[in-house]
Design a protein around this motif. Sequence first.
Motif, PDB file in Angstrom:
ATOM      1  N   SER A   1      49.826  25.365  51.485  1.00 44.47           N
ATOM      2  CA  SER A   1      49.968  25.444  50.487  1.00 44.47           C
ATOM      3  C   SER A   1      48.905  26.231  49.559  1.00 44.47           C
ATOM      4  CB  SER A   1      50.138  24.082  49.659  1.00 44.47           C
ATOM      5  OG  SER A   1      51.567  23.628  49.873  1.00 44.47           O
ATOM      6  N   LEU A   2      47.646  25.699  49.856  1.00 42.36           N
ATOM      7  CA  LEU A   2      46.416  26.136  49.539  1.00 42.36           C
ATOM      8  C   LEU A   2      46.011  27.646  49.734  1.00 42.36           C
ATOM      9  CD1 LEU A   2      44.152  23.229  50.016  1.00 42.36           C
ATOM     10  CD2 LEU A   2      44.779  23.925  47.961  1.00 42.36           C
ATOM     11  N   ALA A   3      46.743  28.125  50.725  1.00 45.33           N
ATOM     12  CA  ALA A   3      46.634  29.755  51.233  1.00 45.33           C
ATOM     13  C   ALA A   3      47.654  30.718  50.194  1.00 45.33           C
ATOM     14  CB  ALA A   3      46.896  29.789  52.604  1.00 45.33           C
ATOM     15  N   GLU A   4      48.474  29.985  49.738  1.00 49.65           N
ATOM     16  CA  GLU A   4      49.709  30.722  49.032  1.00 49.65           C
ATOM     17  C   GLU A   4      48.926  31.291  47.616  1.00 49.65           C
ATOM     18  OE1 GLU A   4      53.413  27.648  49.890  1.00 49.65           O
ATOM     19  OE2 GLU A   4      52.720  27.994  47.919  1.00 49.65           O
ATOM     20  N   PRO A   5      49.317  32.786  47.638  1.00 55.63           N
ATOM     21  CA  PRO A   5      48.507  33.589  46.347  1.00 55.63           C
ATOM     22  C   PRO A   5      48.752  32.862  45.124  1.00 55.63           C
ATOM     23  CG  PRO A   5      49.633  34.945  47.994  1.00 55.63           C
ATOM     24  CD  PRO A   5      50.065  33.598  48.406  1.00 55.63           C
ATOM     25  N   ALA A   6      50.138  32.245  44.916  1.00 57.91           N
ATOM     26  CA  ALA A   6      50.391  31.649  43.570  1.00 57.91           C
ATOM     27  C   ALA A   6      49.669  30.400  43.333  1.00 57.91           C
ATOM     28  CB  ALA A   6      51.906  31.349  43.733  1.00 57.91           C
ATOM     29  N   VAL A   7      49.271  29.678  44.274  1.00 59.88           N
ATOM     30  CA  VAL A   7      48.549  28.568  44.103  1.00 59.88           C
ATOM     31  C   VAL A   7      47.065  28.790  43.904  1.00 59.88           C
ATOM     32  CG1 VAL A   7      47.715  26.311  45.370  1.00 59.88           C
ATOM     33  CG2 VAL A   7      50.302  26.927  45.655  1.00 59.88           C
ATOM     34  N   ILE A   8      46.594  29.916  44.638  1.00 57.93           N
ATOM     35  CA  ILE A   8      45.184  30.261  44.397  1.00 57.93           C
ATOM     36  C   ILE A   8      44.978  30.771  43.034  1.00 57.93           C
ATOM     37  CG2 ILE A   8      43.680  31.956  45.044  1.00 57.93           C
ATOM     38  CD1 ILE A   8      44.715  31.884  47.714  1.00 57.93           C
ATOM     39  N   GLU A   9      45.943  31.330  42.669  1.00 57.26           N
ATOM     40  CA  GLU A   9      45.941  32.160  41.150  1.00 57.26           C
ATOM     41  C   GLU A   9      46.000  30.852  39.975  1.00 57.26           C
ATOM     42  OE1 GLU A   9      45.015  34.686  38.395  1.00 57.26           O
ATOM     43  OE2 GLU A   9      45.072  34.954  40.492  1.00 57.26           O
ATOM     44  N   LYS A  10      46.849  29.731  40.174  1.00 61.58           N
ATOM     45  CA  LYS A  10      46.923  28.684  39.377  1.00 61.58           C
ATOM     46  C   LYS A  10      45.653  27.941  39.366  1.00 61.58           C
ATOM     47  CE  LYS A  10      51.940  28.022  39.725  1.00 61.58           C
ATOM     48  NZ  LYS A  10      52.998  27.107  40.129  1.00 61.58           N
ATOM     49  N   LEU A  11      45.000  27.862  40.404  1.00 61.81           N
ATOM     50  CA  LEU A  11      43.590  27.079  40.634  1.00 61.81           C
ATOM     51  C   LEU A  11      42.715  27.991  39.974  1.00 61.81           C
ATOM     52  CD1 LEU A  11      44.187  25.613  44.129  1.00 61.81           C
ATOM     53  CD2 LEU A  11      44.478  24.475  41.928  1.00 61.81           C
ATOM     54  N   LYS A  12      42.663  29.303  40.089  1.00 62.74           N
ATOM     55  CA  LYS A  12      41.743  29.963  39.724  1.00 62.74           C
ATOM     56  C   LYS A  12      41.333  30.107  38.178  1.00 62.74           C
ATOM     57  CE  LYS A  12      40.192  34.763  39.612  1.00 62.74           C
ATOM     58  NZ  LYS A  12      40.604  36.344  40.147  1.00 62.74           N
ATOM     59  N   VAL A  13      42.639  29.971  37.484  1.00 67.70           N
ATOM     60  CA  VAL A  13      42.663  29.827  36.051  1.00 67.70           C
ATOM     61  C   VAL A  13      41.806  28.699  35.529  1.00 67.70           C
ATOM     62  CG1 VAL A  13      44.221  29.291  33.996  1.00 67.70           C
ATOM     63  CG2 VAL A  13      44.761  30.968  35.828  1.00 67.70           C
ATOM     64  N   GLN A  14      41.870  27.674  36.512  1.00 66.84           N
ATOM     65  CA  GLN A  14      41.088  26.386  35.966  1.00 66.84           C
ATOM     66  C   GLN A  14      39.675  26.403  36.718  1.00 66.84           C
ATOM     67  OE1 GLN A  14      42.181  23.975  33.977  1.00 66.84           O
ATOM     68  NE2 GLN A  14      44.401  24.998  33.840  1.00 66.84           N
ATOM     69  N   MET A  15      39.258  27.356  37.137  1.00 64.33           N
ATOM     70  CA  MET A  15      37.953  27.706  37.732  1.00 64.33           C
ATOM     71  C   MET A  15      37.885  26.758  39.078  1.00 64.33           C
ATOM     72  SD  MET A  15      35.494  27.979  34.371  1.00 64.33           S
ATOM     73  CE  MET A  15      34.130  28.904  35.161  1.00 64.33           C
ATOM     74  N   ILE A  16      38.901  26.563  39.751  1.00 64.24           N
ATOM     75  CA  ILE A  16      38.978  25.635  41.083  1.00 64.24           C
ATOM     76  C   ILE A  16      39.169  26.539  42.128  1.00 64.24           C
ATOM     77  CG2 ILE A  16      40.257  23.773  42.084  1.00 64.24           C
ATOM     78  CD1 ILE A  16      40.941  22.860  39.336  1.00 64.24           C
ATOM     79  N   THR A  17      38.436  26.298  43.326  1.00 63.71           N
ATOM     80  CA  THR A  17      38.527  27.144  44.441  1.00 63.71           C
ATOM     81  C   THR A  17      39.135  26.389  45.568  1.00 63.71           C
ATOM     82  OG1 THR A  17      36.817  28.237  44.020  1.00 63.71           O
ATOM     83  CG2 THR A  17      37.343  28.366  46.120  1.00 63.71           C
ATOM     84  N   PRO A  18      40.243  26.715  46.265  1.00 63.12           N
ATOM     85  CA  PRO A  18      40.643  26.114  47.383  1.00 63.12           C
ATOM     86  C   PRO A  18      39.637  25.828  48.553  1.00 63.12           C
ATOM     87  CG  PRO A  18      42.337  28.140  46.873  1.00 63.12           C
ATOM     88  CD  PRO A  18      41.100  27.997  46.116  1.00 63.12           C
ATOM     89  N   ALA A  19      39.761  24.822  49.253  1.00 59.31           N
ATOM     90  CA  ALA A  19      38.596  24.355  50.148  1.00 59.31           C
ATOM     91  C   ALA A  19      39.304  23.245  51.013  1.00 59.31           C
ATOM     92  CB  ALA A  19      37.311  23.700  49.407  1.00 59.31           C
ATOM     93  N   PRO A  20      40.293  23.859  51.790  1.00 60.82           N
ATOM     94  CA  PRO A  20      40.804  22.856  52.821  1.00 60.82           C
ATOM     95  C   PRO A  20      39.908  22.473  54.108  1.00 60.82           C
ATOM     96  CG  PRO A  20      41.704  25.008  53.186  1.00 60.82           C
ATOM     97  CD  PRO A  20      40.755  24.995  52.164  1.00 60.82           C
TER      98      PRO A  20
END
Length: 332
Positions: A284-303
Amino acid sequence: MLAHLFRRTLRPALAMLGVAICAIGHAAAAETAAWPPKLVRIVVPFGAGSTPDIVGRVLADSLQARHPGTSFVVENKPGAAGNIGTDAVAKAAPDGATLGISIPGPLVINQMVFARLPYDPERDITPVTMLTRLPNVLVVPTSLGASNVAEFVAKLKAPGSSLAYASIGAGSLSQLCMEAIAQRADAKLVHIPYAGSPNAVTALIRGDVQAACLPAISVAPQLASGTLKILAVSTPERSPFLPDVPTLKESGIDVQSDAWNALIAPRGTPAALVDTINAELRQSLAEPAVIEKLKVQMITPAPSSPDELRKTLADEKALWSGVIRAAGIRIE
């Protein structure tokens, strides 16, 4: 005679081979546990709109899309600095049907701050994976007249200074960050707790307080008006969202306050099941859509692996224990 001898020799060998094949099959099956069940609860120990809530809903949507036969339900159980919701996870059945999203407070800090907890975070919680990281920032009202950390510290240490800072609650990471800054600067600050980042930001804008260490996303909307100024990020490295803002360490104050969200499961969750859930969240954290949604909140995936998350929890405990003792933070 030879045929009889051959049969006597072959039968035990075939039996042993069958046992070996079964053992290999069982071992392979154990490596991947069946998940998800028909209903998965994702418990968030904070209110709607909080960072863990945002992360939880983004990931629930991703999991739901991949597993249409399962219902992924985000349940908000706020209260007691995250202890109520985290306790609900700790006491759930270890079958993968109840997971939790949490932050440093309920998993690390609260055990050193609260006189009593309804759960033991080191005994009753199974780490699954780190999920995300986001920058905290040292922010001041522009009216304070401090354009960098050195000027802020100078005002902090000026004779007769009584600067106040906002936090999002006693024992919160926002309090510990500011207390650590004061301790490194050999100065004192007055603590004023508020019920969440929006209230703390309002207090900064009104000038009720002169500083805060808050998630960058809670401050960013106010920067265009010029009422607030970010002096530094508290992460170990500069944030990709604020590349021109120095770290506290770069600015002469060796303080790191790395905000993060992690996925947890109840005590006793089988290792194979933990590994399966970990792999699902990594996907999930590698999905482009998830990355983009988190980026809007200034959040970075970090599994991470479960063991890497365990190490992070131990490191955080070592990092904040001295700050808590020196500041005398205690909640009865």
